[in-house]
Design a protein around this motif. Structure first.
Motif, PDB file in Angstrom:
ATOM      1  N   GLY A 496       0.841  -1.184   0.000  1.00 35.59           N
ATOM      2  CA  GLY A 496       0.000   0.000   0.000  1.00 35.59           C
ATOM      3  C   GLY A 496       0.879   1.237   0.000  1.00 35.59           C
ATOM      4  O   GLY A 496       2.030   1.205  -0.424  1.00 35.59           O
ATOM      5  N   ARG A 497       0.334   2.308   0.489  1.00 37.69           N
ATOM      6  CA  ARG A 497       1.131   3.540   0.558  1.00 37.69           C
ATOM      7  C   ARG A 497       2.327   3.328   1.477  1.00 37.69           C
ATOM      8  O   ARG A 497       2.178   2.808   2.587  1.00 37.69           O
ATOM      9  CB  ARG A 497       0.272   4.691   1.055  1.00 37.69           C
ATOM     10  CG  ARG A 497       0.999   6.023   1.048  1.00 37.69           C
ATOM     11  CD  ARG A 497       0.025   7.156   1.286  1.00 37.69           C
ATOM     12  NE  ARG A 497       0.704   8.436   1.317  1.00 37.69           N
ATOM     13  CZ  ARG A 497       0.064   9.598   1.397  1.00 37.69           C
ATOM     14  NH1 ARG A 497      -1.259   9.619   1.430  1.00 37.69           N
ATOM     15  NH2 ARG A 497       0.737  10.731   1.427  1.00 37.69           N
ATOM     16  N   MET A 498       3.509   3.729   1.010  1.00 34.23           N
ATOM     17  CA  MET A 498       4.745   3.438   1.714  1.00 34.23           C
ATOM     18  C   MET A 498       5.385   4.711   2.248  1.00 34.23           C
ATOM     19  O   MET A 498       5.221   5.804   1.696  1.00 34.23           O
ATOM     20  CB  MET A 498       5.727   2.724   0.781  1.00 34.23           C
ATOM     21  CG  MET A 498       5.188   1.449   0.160  1.00 34.23           C
ATOM     22  SD  MET A 498       5.119   0.120   1.335  1.00 34.23           S
ATOM     23  CE  MET A 498       6.857  -0.151   1.583  1.00 34.23           C
ATOM     24  N   ASP A 499       6.134   4.540   3.327  1.00 32.08           N
ATOM     25  CA  ASP A 499       6.911   5.633   3.888  1.00 32.08           C
ATOM     26  C   ASP A 499       8.199   5.813   3.085  1.00 32.08           C
ATOM     27  O   ASP A 499       8.827   4.839   2.669  1.00 32.08           O
ATOM     28  CB  ASP A 499       7.230   5.340   5.359  1.00 32.08           C
ATOM     29  CG  ASP A 499       7.965   6.482   6.020  1.00 32.08           C
ATOM     30  OD1 ASP A 499       9.202   6.388   6.134  1.00 32.08           O
ATOM     31  OD2 ASP A 499       7.309   7.451   6.416  1.00 32.08           O
ATOM     32  N   THR A 517       8.270   6.392  -6.253  1.00 30.97           N
ATOM     33  CA  THR A 517       7.559   7.652  -6.023  1.00 30.97           C
ATOM     34  C   THR A 517       6.049   7.443  -6.036  1.00 30.97           C
ATOM     35  O   THR A 517       5.321   8.004  -5.210  1.00 30.97           O
ATOM     36  CB  THR A 517       7.947   8.685  -7.096  1.00 30.97           C
ATOM     37  OG1 THR A 517       9.361   8.883  -7.068  1.00 30.97           O
ATOM     38  CG2 THR A 517       7.237  10.004  -6.865  1.00 30.97           C
ATOM     39  N   LYS A 518       5.574   6.616  -6.952  1.00 32.68           N
ATOM     40  CA  LYS A 518       4.134   6.332  -6.995  1.00 32.68           C
ATOM     41  C   LYS A 518       3.690   5.583  -5.744  1.00 32.68           C
ATOM     42  O   LYS A 518       2.606   5.836  -5.207  1.00 32.68           O
ATOM     43  CB  LYS A 518       3.793   5.523  -8.251  1.00 32.68           C
ATOM     44  CG  LYS A 518       2.297   5.258  -8.403  1.00 32.68           C
ATOM     45  CD  LYS A 518       1.942   4.692  -9.760  1.00 32.68           C
ATOM     46  CE  LYS A 518       0.429   4.494  -9.891  1.00 32.68           C
ATOM     47  NZ  LYS A 518       0.031   4.050 -11.231  1.00 32.68           N
ATOM     48  N   LEU A 519       4.527   4.660  -5.244  1.00 32.01           N
ATOM     49  CA  LEU A 519       4.190   3.934  -4.021  1.00 32.01           C
ATOM     50  C   LEU A 519       4.041   4.880  -2.835  1.00 32.01           C
ATOM     51  O   LEU A 519       3.230   4.639  -1.944  1.00 32.01           O
ATOM     52  CB  LEU A 519       5.278   2.901  -3.713  1.00 32.01           C
ATOM     53  CG  LEU A 519       5.072   1.486  -4.242  1.00 32.01           C
ATOM     54  CD1 LEU A 519       6.265   0.616  -3.883  1.00 32.01           C
ATOM     55  CD2 LEU A 519       3.798   0.879  -3.680  1.00 32.01           C
ATOM     56  N   ALA A 520       4.833   5.930  -2.806  1.00 29.89           N
ATOM     57  CA  ALA A 520       4.786   6.874  -1.689  1.00 29.89           C
ATOM     58  C   ALA A 520       3.563   7.772  -1.727  1.00 29.89           C
ATOM     59  O   ALA A 520       3.292   8.495  -0.753  1.00 29.89           O
ATOM     60  CB  ALA A 520       6.054   7.733  -1.680  1.00 29.89           C
TER      61      ALA A 520
END
Length: 648
Positions: A496-499, A517-520
């Motif tokens: 999911g959204r990552m740090d 970058t998209k993951l963040a």
């Protein structure tokens, strides 16, 4: 066929390879990071036009400028003069794509020049090799979400053989807390599994450990589903409704009156079962609770002796004053007292090679278990457990440990997973495939620190559980801090959204900068998926689970406050017999102690008899009312005549 949106290009600096290629498109092309494209080669190979499928992993924008200085001078050094330029500079978009699949697959050659097209739904299935398990006769596809790009909506399927075994199994989810929708993803995936898991592969159930908050406490309650999510549900072939069969298990609070769970509201108790264990169940996993620095080999030997020779057996010894049959912690404490008193009478320092200091130490450690895990471990030995041996198909069993101390959580996790594994080895659990969901894997299987019993068990599941049908679904915030063998054995990984700090660790170096970058910046409801059939990660969108969320459930069904003993008994017995009233409970329990009343309640809940009132009342010892016997009246004494002082 749709029109071409780009062309493959190769230069000396950026040549194409068998695993990567470049293509340019128009400025307004609907291409972005994660878009799947198809390349049609210009020259046939063995009479067949080659088709190459790739996913965009990086993008560039070019003009004919040699340096930024030329643009500054061309606009007289003023950004506001850009609109007055006589001509606009030419701009191109250049994308880099990682190869997903080449047809034909042999010989493996660099990607040829050719036209580039947006992948349609059929192309997506071929590109991700889903066609191998979606064909007729091999339908093991489990919908996980929808791939969307350039007007294409394609359902993404996971292969059940690679999700639940016997091939590469297990699943791991990573993402920051609150934004990555880890729990929501598991809830949705379980609903999809229960709906689409092939019947010819046998039955399936899930055991979920609720380790924080009320996240999993309302799986049987309907949630709010938006119209956009309903469209996704329809496309994915799953009905937007809560789980039909859910069973909850939770220990009591330390006082033993109410259940220690977020689901202790009276309106939700009909499918909540107490989780209580006695000496026999706990002693097998005593090492989970005992400090290895304190309990040495001598203490371990005494504990093993107690397991093998004392518990559930008639035990006699010359040092003892009577024969003991130890079945509870109370019995064990009485046995310890008898042994120590017998040693004191004989002035002995050891008994059966066990030193008196070791005996005292083990007594203290074992006696403290029922205190440290009060509510879960009972002195009396009463047992209420999961239905090992009779698990039901398509049922979720939730064990709520969110409010417990760390010791009790470790004990519950260790014993339940061990019992599940034992029954699956004997093929008598009740279902053929079992999913175990564990959140906060950073805590239970950290990459560093002591090698705990719980971590050993998680490693064992990850490495050989798939052969038994035991599959681990796990989640955590920081994948880099989890034991590498646990996440490494997870065939499927969701992100999911990552740090940003997590994405900078070496484990994510295989991803391009644009993908990281998209993951963040992922939205809720979006995931990146890695699966054995997919040669590159894929971005998908999944619907919001159709179950009540934890925060909403906690507001609608607030936790019960502290209640009296009579009210607590009424609350748990009324679901078994609606005719039971508070005055009836008060009348039955009026003459007995709190311990006796709780013992009767536990026995009734465990038996679930047809006649609840009669069974509950029969658990109490008979008390005969004390009656004062009537004393016989003494005969009246005749008074002496006035003129006869001696009575003659």
């Amino acid at each position: 066929m749709s029109d071409a949106l780009g062309r493959v290009v190769a230069t000396e600096r950026k040549p194409n390879t068998p695993h990567e290629f470049h293509f340019w498109t128009a400025i307004d092309s609907p291409v972005g990071i994660g878009t799947i494209v198809r390349v049609d080669g210009a020259q046939p190979m063995d009479g067949q036009i080659p088709h190459i499928y790739g996913i965009v992993v990086e993008g560039f924008s070019y003009t004919d400028l040699q340096s930024p200085m030329h643009d500054v001078l061309g606009h007289d050094g003023l950004p506001t003069m850009a609109g007055y330029a006589s001509t606009e500079r030419a701009e191109i978009r250049l994308y880099t794509a990682a190869v997903l699949r080449q047809i034909p697959e042999e010989p493996l050659q660099p990607v040829p020049m050719g036209q580039v097209f947006l992948a349609e739904e059929a192309d997506v299935q071929i590109a991700l090799r889903m066609d191998s398990y979606l064909r007729e006769g091999a339908n093991t596809g489990i919908p996980i979400g929808v791939y969307r790009a350039g007007g294409t909506d394609a359902v993404i399927y996971l292969d059940a053989d690679f999700l639940l075994g016997p091939e590469a199994a297990h699943l791991n989810i990573t993402g920051v807390s609150g934004l990555a929708t880890k729990t929501s993803a598991v809830e949705w995936l379980l609903a999809s599994l229960f709906k689409h898991f092939p019947e010819d592969k046998g039955s399936i159930a899930a055991v979920c450990f609720n380790v924080k908050g009320p996240d999993l406490c309302y799986l049987d309650q309907p949630g709010k589903v938006e119209e956009t999510d309903e469209v996704l549900y329809d496309k994915l072939g799953v009905e937007p409704k809560p789980f039909e069969r859910v069973e909850y298990f939770a220990p009591y609070t330390a006082k033993g009156l109410a259940l220690n769970t977020f689901r202790n509201n009276e309106a939700l108790l009909d499918n909540v079962t107490p989780l209580t264990w006695g000496l026999r169940e706990v002693l097998q996993f005593a090492e989970v609770l005992l400090n290895k620095d304190d309990v040495d080999a001598k203490a371990d030997a005494l504990i093993d002796f107690i397991k093998e020779n004392i518990v559930d057996k008639e035990f006699r010894d010359p040092v003892l004053t009577k024969t003991h049959r130890v079945q509870s912690f109370s019995d064990l404490d009485a046995w310890f007292r008898d042994v120590l008193q017998g040693m004191e009478k004989k002035d002995g320092e050891s008994w059966r090679t066990h030193h008196v200091a070791t005996i005292r130490k083990v007594r203290n450690r074992l006696s403290n278990i029922s205190t440290r895990c009060a509510g879960l471990v009972t002195d009396s030995g009463a047992v209420s457990d999961l239905p090992f041996g009779s698990f039901a198909d398509r049922t979720v069993y939730v064990v709520d440990v969110a409010n417990l101390e760390e010791d009790a959580q470790d004990l519950i996790f260790a014993r339940i997973v061990s019992k599940l594994r034992e029954h699956l080895e004997r093929r008598d659990l009740g279902v053929k495939h079992l999913v175990v969901f564990v959140d906060e894997l950073n805590k239970y299987a950290p990459g560093d620190g002591a090698d705990t019993y719980v971590r050993k068990m998680l490693l064992d599941i990850a490495e050989r559980g798939r052969y038994l049908g035991l599959v681990l679904f796990s989640a955590q915030q920081f994948r880099s801090q989890v034991h590498r063998r646990v996440v490494g054995n997870s065939g499927t990984a969701l992100f999911g959204r990552m740090d940003a700090d997590e994405l900078s660790t070496p484990g994510y170096a295989v991803l391009s900068l644009a993908t990281r970058t998209k993951l963040a910046t992922l939205e809720k409801g979006q995931l990146m998926i890695r699966h054995p059939h997919f040669t590159q990660p894929i971005f998908v969108r999944f619907p919001r689970p159709s179950v009540m969320q934890g925060r909403e459930g906690a507001e609608r069904y607030p936790q019960a406050s502290d209640i009296s003993l009579d009210a607590a008994i009424l609350r748990v017995l009324r679901p078994l017999d609606p005719t039971i009233t508070l005055p009836w409970v008060q009348e039955i329990t009026a003459l007995y102690t709190e311990e006796e009343v709780i013992r009767a309640r536990n026995a009734t809940l465990l038996a679930r008899p047809d006649n609840v009132k009669a069974y509950f009342a029969a658990q109490f010892r008979k008390i005969v009312p004390v009656q004062t016997p009537a004393r016989p009246m003494a005969a009246s004494i005749k008074s002496a005549p006035e003129n006869d002082p001696y009575g003659f």
